[in-house]
Design a protein around this motif. Structure first.
Motif, PDB file in Angstrom:
ATOM      1  N   VAL A  67       0.833  -1.198   0.000  1.00  0.00           N
ATOM      2  CA  VAL A  67       0.000   0.000   0.000  1.00  0.00           C
ATOM      3  C   VAL A  67       0.870   1.252   0.000  1.00  0.00           C
ATOM      4  N   THR A  68       1.914   1.226   0.808  1.00  0.00           N
ATOM      5  CA  THR A  68       2.793   2.394   0.913  1.00  0.00           C
ATOM      6  C   THR A  68       3.446   2.719  -0.421  1.00  0.00           C
ATOM      7  N   GLN A  69       3.890   1.701  -1.113  1.00  0.00           N
ATOM      8  CA  GLN A  69       4.558   1.906  -2.401  1.00  0.00           C
ATOM      9  C   GLN A  69       3.598   2.480  -3.435  1.00  0.00           C
ATOM     10  N   VAL A  70       2.400   1.919  -3.505  1.00  0.00           N
ATOM     11  CA  VAL A  70       1.423   2.390  -4.486  1.00  0.00           C
ATOM     12  C   VAL A  70       0.980   3.811  -4.155  1.00  0.00           C
ATOM     13  N   ARG A  71       0.780   4.085  -2.866  1.00  0.00           N
ATOM     14  CA  ARG A  71       0.369   5.435  -2.475  1.00  0.00           C
ATOM     15  C   ARG A  71       1.422   6.460  -2.886  1.00  0.00           C
ATOM     16  N   ALA A  72       2.682   6.144  -2.651  1.00  0.00           N
ATOM     17  CA  ALA A  72       3.758   7.062  -3.033  1.00  0.00           C
ATOM     18  C   ALA A  72       3.790   7.265  -4.542  1.00  0.00           C
ATOM     19  N   GLN A  73       3.568   6.192  -5.279  1.00  0.00           N
ATOM     20  CA  GLN A  73       3.562   6.257  -6.745  1.00  0.00           C
ATOM     21  C   GLN A  73       2.426   7.153  -7.241  1.00  0.00           C
ATOM     22  N   ALA A  99      -5.281  -3.539 -11.424  1.00  0.00           N
ATOM     23  CA  ALA A  99      -5.936  -4.793 -11.043  1.00  0.00           C
ATOM     24  C   ALA A  99      -5.347  -5.369  -9.763  1.00  0.00           C
ATOM     25  N   GLN A 100      -4.113  -4.986  -9.444  1.00  0.00           N
ATOM     26  CA  GLN A 100      -3.465  -5.495  -8.241  1.00  0.00           C
ATOM     27  C   GLN A 100      -3.682  -4.588  -7.032  1.00  0.00           C
ATOM     28  N   ILE A 101      -4.324  -3.452  -7.247  1.00  0.00           N
ATOM     29  CA  ILE A 101      -4.595  -2.539  -6.134  1.00  0.00           C
ATOM     30  C   ILE A 101      -5.894  -2.965  -5.458  1.00  0.00           C
ATOM     31  N   GLU A 102      -5.803  -3.314  -4.192  1.00  0.00           N
ATOM     32  CA  GLU A 102      -6.999  -3.738  -3.471  1.00  0.00           C
ATOM     33  C   GLU A 102      -7.540  -2.647  -2.558  1.00  0.00           C
ATOM     34  N   ALA A 103      -6.697  -1.720  -2.142  1.00  0.00           N
ATOM     35  CA  ALA A 103      -7.140  -0.649  -1.246  1.00  0.00           C
ATOM     36  C   ALA A 103      -8.095   0.279  -1.987  1.00  0.00           C
ATOM     37  N   VAL A 104      -9.297   0.425  -1.464  1.00  0.00           N
ATOM     38  CA  VAL A 104     -10.323   1.222  -2.138  1.00  0.00           C
ATOM     39  C   VAL A 104      -9.891   2.674  -2.353  1.00  0.00           C
ATOM     40  N   PRO A 105      -9.318   3.350  -1.345  1.00  0.00           N
ATOM     41  CA  PRO A 105      -8.907   4.746  -1.579  1.00  0.00           C
ATOM     42  C   PRO A 105      -7.887   4.884  -2.706  1.00  0.00           C
ATOM     43  N   LEU A 106      -6.976   3.927  -2.810  1.00  0.00           N
ATOM     44  CA  LEU A 106      -5.962   4.001  -3.861  1.00  0.00           C
ATOM     45  C   LEU A 106      -6.562   3.713  -5.231  1.00  0.00           C
ATOM     46  N   LYS A 107      -7.531   2.814  -5.277  1.00  0.00           N
ATOM     47  CA  LYS A 107      -8.216   2.576  -6.549  1.00  0.00           C
ATOM     48  C   LYS A 107      -8.932   3.839  -7.007  1.00  0.00           C
ATOM     49  N   MET A 108      -9.596   4.511  -6.072  1.00  0.00           N
ATOM     50  CA  MET A 108     -10.294   5.749  -6.427  1.00  0.00           C
ATOM     51  C   MET A 108      -9.301   6.806  -6.895  1.00  0.00           C
ATOM     52  N   GLN A 109      -8.161   6.883  -6.224  1.00  0.00           N
ATOM     53  CA  GLN A 109      -7.146   7.857  -6.631  1.00  0.00           C
ATOM     54  C   GLN A 109      -6.665   7.566  -8.046  1.00  0.00           C
ATOM     55  N   PHE A 110      -6.443   6.296  -8.355  1.00  0.00           N
ATOM     56  CA  PHE A 110      -5.998   5.935  -9.704  1.00  0.00           C
ATOM     57  C   PHE A 110      -7.029   6.349 -10.748  1.00  0.00           C
ATOM     58  N   TYR A 111      -8.289   5.981 -10.532  1.00  0.00           N
ATOM     59  CA  TYR A 111      -9.306   6.279 -11.544  1.00  0.00           C
ATOM     60  C   TYR A 111      -9.556   7.782 -11.660  1.00  0.00           C
ATOM     61  N   TYR A 112      -9.422   8.501 -10.557  1.00  0.00           N
ATOM     62  CA  TYR A 112      -9.541   9.963 -10.619  1.00  0.00           C
ATOM     63  C   TYR A 112      -8.429  10.552 -11.482  1.00  0.00           C
ATOM     64  N   LEU A 113      -7.191  10.144 -11.240  1.00  0.00           N
ATOM     65  CA  LEU A 113      -6.060  10.673 -11.999  1.00  0.00           C
ATOM     66  C   LEU A 113      -6.158  10.293 -13.472  1.00  0.00           C
ATOM     67  N   PHE A 132     -14.479   7.537 -14.332  1.00  0.00           N
ATOM     68  CA  PHE A 132     -15.227   8.178 -13.251  1.00  0.00           C
ATOM     69  C   PHE A 132     -16.407   7.335 -12.787  1.00  0.00           C
ATOM     70  N   ASP A 133     -16.930   6.490 -13.665  1.00  0.00           N
ATOM     71  CA  ASP A 133     -17.993   5.570 -13.249  1.00  0.00           C
ATOM     72  C   ASP A 133     -17.490   4.586 -12.189  1.00  0.00           C
ATOM     73  N   GLN A 134     -16.206   4.234 -12.275  1.00  0.00           N
ATOM     74  CA  GLN A 134     -15.656   3.322 -11.266  1.00  0.00           C
ATOM     75  C   GLN A 134     -15.784   3.925  -9.867  1.00  0.00           C
ATOM     76  N   ILE A 135     -15.644   5.246  -9.800  1.00  0.00           N
ATOM     77  CA  ILE A 135     -15.768   5.941  -8.516  1.00  0.00           C
ATOM     78  C   ILE A 135     -17.231   6.138  -8.146  1.00  0.00           C
ATOM     79  N   LEU A 136     -17.985   6.746  -9.054  1.00  0.00           N
ATOM     80  CA  LEU A 136     -19.340   7.187  -8.725  1.00  0.00           C
ATOM     81  C   LEU A 136     -20.335   6.040  -8.602  1.00  0.00           C
TER      82      LEU A 136
END
Length: 292
Positions: A67-73, A99-113, A132-136
């Protein structure tokens, strides 16, 4: 997500599903999570974990994809996007294995970016909407996190660039309302995202020639930068303020001051995009002044 860690902690503490879920969700919701891996909303999951002395991140620890590595990325990608370095952002996002990101906040961050970048570089509308549909419609169905108004920003930018202004207005009005709420109590980790909302909403209202609203948002952004001691967005805010001043035919001294501030902050932040745009804006302004 390591649901067994969650279940093991609950059982070790001898807390029943009924007791754990009381006041947070139904026992059925908790049971579906533990037995079938059906994740409730992020807010519910955070509360359940909190009662067990866990965090959501604790359930997402992985030696292969920490999680730490992905968040920093993702945080670095977000910083580059704020600086309008679109090509590096595009390349960096391709390296993220969502597909390997399981943390919901990080998935949302990815799809937002991903969605915002596609909006800004005029990507296909269907691709923007998918992100954005992935988030909303999935990750933040209850629309409780900061990523919902950020998704509205991206959709507003997309429709604005497609000249579908009624649709753009629909989303930016939602963002404007969210800004007013967030300004009252912005979380430390969200102020840069709030600045993103402020800038693009101010830019939209400037495009619609609603300079009063645009300038108020710019002032809010500058004040937020000052209170948080950050300068990432100051070049863009000052550039937009200068463009608004030119359109409103403000005094030359005021316009030149704003242009100079935009250049100064652009150089401090190594933002060559804003520096070039400001030079072009100054040149157009001076030519127009001579003709007048």
């Amino acid at each position: 997500m390591d649901i067994q860690k969650f279940v093991a902690r609950r059982k070790a503490l001898k807390i029943s599903q009924v007791k754990l879920s009381t006041g947070i969700c139904t026992q059925a919701t908790l049971s579906k999570f533990e037995r079938r891996g059906r994740v409730p909303s992020l807010a519910i999951l955070e509360q359940l974990c909190g009662r067990l002395g866990l965090t959501v991140d604790d359930l997402n620890e992985s030696r292969d994809h920490s999680v730490t590595q992905v968040r920093a990325q993702l945080d670095e990608i977000e910083r580059q996007l704020m600086m309008e370095n679109y090509q590096p952002v595009l390349q960096a996002l391709k390296q993220v294995q969502v597909a390997q990101i399981e943390a919901v906040p990080l998935k949302m961050q990815f799809y937002y970016l991903s969605g915002l970048l596609k909006s800004l570089i005029n990507g296909a509308a269907s691709d923007v909407c998918f992100d954005f549909d992935q988030i909303l419609d999935d990750l933040d169905q209850s629309h409780e996190t900061v990523f919902t108004p950020l998704a509205y920003v991206g959709l507003g930018v997309m429709y604005s660039r497609l000249a579908e202004l009624e649709k753009a207005q629909f989303y930016f009005e939602k963002v404007h309302q969210a800004i007013e709420q967030l300004m009252a109590a912005v979380a430390d980790q969200d102020y840069l995202r709030l600045l993103t909302m402020i800038f693009y909403t101010a830019e939209y209202y400037s495009m619609r020639a609603d300079f009063a609203t645009s300038n108020q948002l710019i002032d809010d952004g500058v004040n937020l930068c000052s209170s948080q001691h950050v300068t990432y967005y100051l070049p863009r805010l000052k550039y937009l303020a200068a463009a608004n001043a030119i359109e409103r035919q403000r005094p030359a001294a005021e316009i030149q001051q704003l242009l100079s501030e935009a250049v100064a902050f652009a150089r401090i932040n190594h933002n060559q995009v804003v520096e070039v745009k400001t030079a072009a804006l100054r040149s157009r302004y001076l030519r127009a002044s001579k003709r007048a």
